[in-house]
Enzyme design. Structure first.
Site, PDB file in Angstrom:
ATOM      1  N   ASP A 192      -1.229   4.376 -46.783  1.00  0.00           N
ATOM      2  CA  ASP A 192      -0.545   4.499 -48.077  1.00  0.00           C
ATOM      3  C   ASP A 192      -1.498   4.124 -49.216  1.00  0.00           C
ATOM      4  OD1 ASP A 192       1.446   4.858 -49.955  1.00  0.00           O
ATOM      5  OD2 ASP A 192       2.476   2.976 -49.524  1.00  0.00           O
ATOM      6  N   HIS A 236       9.404  -2.672 -49.139  1.00  0.00           N
ATOM      7  CA  HIS A 236       8.127  -2.062 -49.536  1.00  0.00           C
ATOM      8  C   HIS A 236       8.173  -1.923 -51.062  1.00  0.00           C
ATOM      9  CE1 HIS A 236       4.827   1.002 -48.683  1.00  0.00           C
ATOM     10  NE2 HIS A 236       5.094   1.231 -49.960  1.00  0.00           N
ATOM     11  N   HIS A 280       6.516  -1.893 -54.973  1.00  0.00           N
ATOM     12  CA  HIS A 280       5.337  -1.568 -55.777  1.00  0.00           C
ATOM     13  C   HIS A 280       5.332  -2.448 -57.027  1.00  0.00           C
ATOM     14  CE1 HIS A 280       3.823   2.514 -54.124  1.00  0.00           C
ATOM     15  NE2 HIS A 280       4.308   1.771 -53.148  1.00  0.00           N
ATOM     16  N   CYS A 295      -0.402   4.054 -58.469  1.00  0.00           N
ATOM     17  CA  CYS A 295       0.879   4.748 -58.639  1.00  0.00           C
ATOM     18  C   CYS A 295       0.652   6.214 -58.996  1.00  0.00           C
ATOM     19  CB  CYS A 295       1.690   4.080 -59.749  1.00  0.00           C
ATOM     20  SG  CYS A 295       3.270   4.891 -60.061  1.00  0.00           S
ATOM     21  N   ASN A 348       1.115  -0.383 -54.685  1.00  0.00           N
ATOM     22  CA  ASN A 348       1.527  -1.325 -53.648  1.00  0.00           C
ATOM     23  C   ASN A 348       1.225  -2.762 -54.034  1.00  0.00           C
ATOM     24  OD1 ASN A 348       2.321   0.447 -51.305  1.00  0.00           O
ATOM     25  ND2 ASN A 348       0.272   1.256 -51.718  1.00  0.00           N
TER      26      ASN A 348
END
Lengths: 313, 313
Positions: free
Chosen positions: B27, B218, B220, B251, B260
């Protein structure tokens, strides 16, 4: 679900309204390496008041030998009329500073204490006890002149020289500042090493001797913990938060690292929590843009960074 | 105040131990603009395992036409022996991807769903219902082969196209993924617009249909809210946290903004809270330094930034 989760939470544990104390023009700019003019600082304070901020730390009356960047605080204050000055505070270290503040029409002063002996010695060249003795006449004279007095306690969750700091010491210094006549004491995590459960434990200890309504929190984001500490503090009933537009300030103990939590990041969280603050968010972001541009600086604030990124994309 | 709020907090609400799912190599790197070699990604995974991480998202078997940066995931997996591969997961979008993953000796796969129709359409070119139908045979085949399957739900607290997302929709998609055989579902705040009380309300809604022990978060950090959302989630009993070393990722919807949450910032908070995680913090910081150096990138992590600043000062 929303209603049941609200019910599951102790009623009123989060305040419905908070007061933001904006420290960018003093604590923030004082610790920026870039040069800036008196006019820029005046314009910053003006714009912050226009955002709806009711408490702005505008400058200090510390000897120019120690803090040249704040030497023009008298000139700054004279640019604001009485109704504006009612929302401005200035830091004063001693009676001489107080006289200068009164001379310039200040309506609120702040005294700056520490919870660490070594920090107190290195930062204000005296022991904690000596600093409190020095503040006593300053407070009485200020109160006699009808000024409000706010107290700061630094290193409440860690000291750059001593490491851990005893919450009992923080509680003791806070209690003495309140007894001297401070209407409020701001608990400062000067090096940003605090984490949420430590912040909760500290607040619970201090509120044994000082009402939570007379406490504010001043967190630094050096290790990314400022917002979570503020959230934890709100859960303890704290409703006054110090922050710095655009995250102005940095960390004197790690140049280049983040310092004061950014006001816009705090407001973003408060809006998401439905907590009132009375600040115009868009104007605040524009004000952050103004001072970053004046300092030719990239934002440390996540919110301002995202806004800048979106503008570019 | 102190004691009453303490009493109000459910006992043992914070887990004593959490599992960190490191998503940097997939990711994270997938969303970095800089180029990097297969060798660099292999070295990153190796170092992360050496930090003590037991769950690393190592890559994906998505068509190279869509994600060229992950085209070498098969080669990467072959560099690790079975005992290491037991700690690695790969993303697969369909049966073809699954066959390639099995071929390369993967022991865990992840399927990636969304809680927003528009995001699903733009991101995986099908409706949410169609995506779930596509995952069903992938899950059964993977389980039949003895692989573990993890589910992701994106846009759980906001969609770049639709704005607010209905928690009922998140709960529904999560429940279906669990019923397909996912051992865990990771709730992804893809654009970082979540705030702590919204995160709490969402988790309370989803846990009506999925046990909290089968949920991960999860978050951000696009708007600086990731850590406070994680803290709020821990308070709801969540004990699995996705994060990305050095905050790798950014992002996609605001290039240049934070993405993240950085693993080191999460670990800093967990250490302060006394929550076990089994990760060597110093090695983790060195690993962050390694990948930042390889990408010639400045850290977005506050902790890594402070460490870099201290090294320079």
């Amino acid at each position: 679900m929303a209603s049941s989760s609200a019910a599951a939470r102790p009623a009123g544990v989060y305040p419905t309204k908070v007061r933001i104390v904006e420290v960018g023009p003093r604590d923030g700019l004082q610790n920026e390496s870039a040069e800036f003019s008196t006019q820029t600082r005046i314009e910053l304070v003006r714009r912050l008041l226009d955002c709806g901020l009711k408490a702005v730390e505008a400058g200090s009356f510390v000897s120019p030998r120690w803090v040249p960047k704040m030497a023009d605080t008298g000139i700054l204050l004279e640019h604001f009329d009485r109704s504006d000055r009612d929302h401005l505070a200035v830091l004063v270290p001693n009676l001489r500073g107080l006289e200068a503040a009164i001379e310039s029409g200040a309506t609120e002063i702040a005294v700056f204490g520490a919870a660490s002996e070594t920090f107190s010695a290195k930062n204000i060249n005296c022991s904690i006890a000596e600093s409190l003795e020095r503040f006593r006449p300053v407070c009485s004279r200020a109160l006699a002149e009808g000024l409000r007095v706010r107290g700061y306690v630094s290193c409440v969750l860690g000291c750059p020289y001593e490491g851990d700091v005893d919450p009992d010491r923080v509680a003791d210094v806070s209690e003495q500042l309140i007894k001297m006549g401070c209407y409020e004491v701001s608990l400062g995590d000067t090096i940003g090493t605090g984490t949420p459960l430590k912040a909760v434990a500290l607040i619970r200890r201090v509120t044994e001797v000082v009402p939570v309504t007379q406490l504010a929190v001043h967190f630094h984001d050096t290790y990314g913990q400022a917002l979570v500490n503020i959230f934890a503090a709100l859960g303890e009933g704290i409703s006054v938060i110090d922050s710095s537009v655009a995250g102005l300030g940095g960390c004197p103990y790690a140049p280049g690292a983040a310092g004061n939590v950014a006001t816009e990041d705090v407001i973003y969280m408060l809006d998401g929590m439905g907590i009132q603050h009375g600040i115009d968010f868009d104007r605040l972001l524009d004000t952050a843009g103004f001072i970053l541009n004046a300092l030719d600086k990239q934002p440390v604030s996540r919110v301002s960074t995202a806004r800048l990124a979106k503008a570019k994309s």
